[in-house]
Design a protein around this motif. Structure first.
Motif, short mmCIF file in Angstrom:
data_model
loop_
_atom_site.label_atom_id
_atom_site.label_comp_id
_atom_site.label_asym_id
_atom_site.label_seq_id
_atom_site.Cartn_x
_atom_site.Cartn_y
_atom_site.Cartn_z
N ALA A 88 47.62 56.81 56.51
CA ALA A 88 46.52 57.70 57.30
C ALA A 88 45.26 57.49 57.65
O ALA A 88 44.54 57.23 59.20
CB ALA A 88 46.29 59.21 56.00
N GLU A 89 44.69 56.27 56.84
CA GLU A 89 43.99 55.18 57.14
C GLU A 89 43.54 54.37 58.27
O GLU A 89 43.13 54.20 59.04
CB GLU A 89 43.48 54.27 56.11
N VAL A 90 44.68 53.93 58.71
CA VAL A 90 45.19 52.58 59.91
C VAL A 90 46.03 54.01 61.11
O VAL A 90 45.06 53.61 62.52
CB VAL A 90 46.37 52.54 59.44
N ALA A 91 46.41 55.53 60.98
CA ALA A 91 45.72 55.98 61.83
C ALA A 91 44.32 56.63 62.28
O ALA A 91 44.16 56.59 63.27
CB ALA A 91 46.74 56.95 62.16
N ARG A 92 43.92 56.22 61.68
CA ARG A 92 42.75 56.69 61.48
C ARG A 92 41.98 56.13 62.00
O ARG A 92 40.92 56.33 63.16
CB ARG A 92 42.02 57.94 60.30
N HIS A 93 41.60 54.91 61.65
CA HIS A 93 40.63 53.72 62.35
C HIS A 93 40.80 53.06 63.19
O HIS A 93 40.09 51.70 63.87
CB HIS A 93 40.40 52.96 60.86
N ARG A 94 42.09 52.61 62.82
CA ARG A 94 43.19 52.03 64.31
C ARG A 94 42.92 50.42 64.09
O ARG A 94 42.58 50.09 65.52
CB ARG A 94 42.83 51.97 65.30
N PRO A 95 42.79 49.77 63.17
CA PRO A 95 42.97 48.24 62.67
C PRO A 95 43.28 47.73 63.21
O PRO A 95 44.91 47.82 63.52
CB PRO A 95 42.88 48.33 61.30
N ASP A 96 43.44 46.37 64.23
CA ASP A 96 44.55 45.77 64.64
C ASP A 96 44.86 44.87 63.14
O ASP A 96 46.37 44.15 63.37
CB ASP A 96 43.25 44.60 65.70
N VAL A 97 43.39 44.23 62.51
CA VAL A 97 44.41 43.00 61.58
C VAL A 97 44.34 43.52 60.12
O VAL A 97 42.89 44.58 60.07
CB VAL A 97 43.76 41.66 61.45
N LEU A 98 44.67 44.00 59.33
CA LEU A 98 44.79 44.35 57.85
C LEU A 98 44.52 43.39 57.18
O LEU A 98 45.44 41.66 56.71
CB LEU A 98 45.34 44.86 57.20
N LEU A 99 43.71 42.75 56.07
CA LEU A 99 43.12 41.48 55.21
C LEU A 99 43.41 42.10 54.56
O LEU A 99 42.37 43.16 53.19
CB LEU A 99 41.98 40.84 54.83
N VAL A 100 44.28 42.36 52.87
CA VAL A 100 44.95 42.82 51.77
C VAL A 100 44.44 41.73 51.03
O VAL A 100 46.08 40.91 50.65
CB VAL A 100 46.59 43.25 52.09
N SER A 101 44.29 41.96 49.77
CA SER A 101 44.31 41.65 48.86
C SER A 101 44.63 42.67 47.45
O SER A 101 43.78 43.30 46.48
CB SER A 101 42.89 40.80 48.25
N LEU A 102 45.46 42.50 47.27
CA LEU A 102 45.99 43.38 45.68
C LEU A 102 47.36 42.71 45.28
O LEU A 102 48.06 41.88 45.29
CB LEU A 102 47.37 44.44 46.51
N GLY A 103 47.72 43.45 43.83
CA GLY A 103 48.54 43.69 42.93
C GLY A 103 48.01 42.79 41.64
O GLY A 103 48.84 43.05 40.81
N LEU A 104 47.13 42.14 41.63
CA LEU A 104 46.29 41.92 39.64
C LEU A 104 46.91 43.09 38.79
O LEU A 104 47.02 43.23 37.99
CB LEU A 104 45.07 41.29 40.17
N ILE A 105 45.97 43.93 39.62
CA ILE A 105 45.48 45.71 38.65
C ILE A 105 47.10 46.28 38.76
O ILE A 105 47.34 46.60 38.04
CB ILE A 105 44.72 46.26 39.80
N ASP A 106 48.02 46.26 39.89
CA ASP A 106 48.94 46.55 39.82
C ASP A 106 49.98 45.62 38.17
O ASP A 106 50.19 47.07 37.47
CB ASP A 106 49.66 45.92 40.34
#
Length: 232
Positions: A88-106
């Motif tokens: 839903a976030e991508v559909a709403r804001h239409r980014p060309d590039v995602l800069l993703v930093s995740l995993g440690l908290i998981d």
């Protein structure tokens, strides 16, 4: 116009008074991108420990304009939370590039490496379903100070990074390329964070530089990152 979205956890959203690596990236792109760009996302606030919520706009860099503070990162949020929300976030804001930093908290609170890797795949596929040409750059899990004394946790970080590399290699396509960066060079939680996890000024530059150099090498966005240590 190039549209970029930060997707991350507490290391990306920052807390009241932080400058954030998002600001460092804005500074860099402002001086190197040969055209207009925009940071997009439904959130703008920092985490406030006093309210235990993202309610602060007290950025440590007063020249960081409100228009550039947009992101999709959350304190205590990981792949577990992004998988059902990113579409839903991508559909709403239409980014060309995602800069993703995740995993440690998981790994610290929610899921083991195998389930986390499933959420990595679910997040990437949901983003692609919302925008079939979206590009994504993923930062490997950067171990915090816990990995220095908890061997099992350090092994889980390494396992998730290996599984993420497999997912990126499998899901990468010419129309929607995926990229797993190298870890920030010489990362040391004793020197690059203020509490063993969250980046200080040095850490902010290292994270921003890793993303900036990756998108420049892969897709010609911006230029090489100029670290403060390179300016002397």
């Amino acid at each position: 116009m190039l549209r970029l979205m930060f997707v991350g956890d507490s290391m990306t959203v920052g807390s009241a008074g932080d400058i954030t690596w998002r600001y460092r990236m804005w500074q860099h792109l402002r001086g190197t991108v040969g055209g207009p760009f925009r940071f997009v996302g439904s959130r703008t606030a920092l985490y406030d420990r006093a309210t235990d919520a993202a309610t602060s706009h007290d950025y440590g860099a007063p020249d960081f304009p409100a228009s550039a503070r947009r992101h999709f990162a959350g304190w205590g949020e990981g792949w577990y939370h992004m998988a059902p929300a990113i579409g839903a976030e991508v559909a709403r804001h239409r980014p060309d590039v995602l800069l993703v930093s995740l995993g440690l908290i998981d790994l610290g609170f929610y899921t083991l490496p195998g389930q986390t890797a499933q959420n990595v795949r679910a997040t990437l596929l949901a983003a692609r379903a919302a925008n079939p040409s979206v590009h994504a750059v993923l930062l490997p899990v950067v171990p915090n100070i816990r990995a220095g004394f908890d061997a099992q946790f350090a092994e889980q970080c390494a396992e998730l990074n290996a599984l993420t590399a497999e997912a990126v290699a499998e899901l990468d396509t010419p129309d929607s390329p995926l990229l797993l960066t190298d870890p920030p060079a010489d990362w040391d939680p004793r020197l690059d964070t203020y509490d063993g996890t969250h980046p200080n000024a040095s850490g902010e530059h290292r994270i921003a530089g890793t993303f900036a150099d990756a998108v420049h090498r892969a897709w010609g966005i911006g230029g090489p990152y100029r670290h403060p240590r390179d300016s002397s």
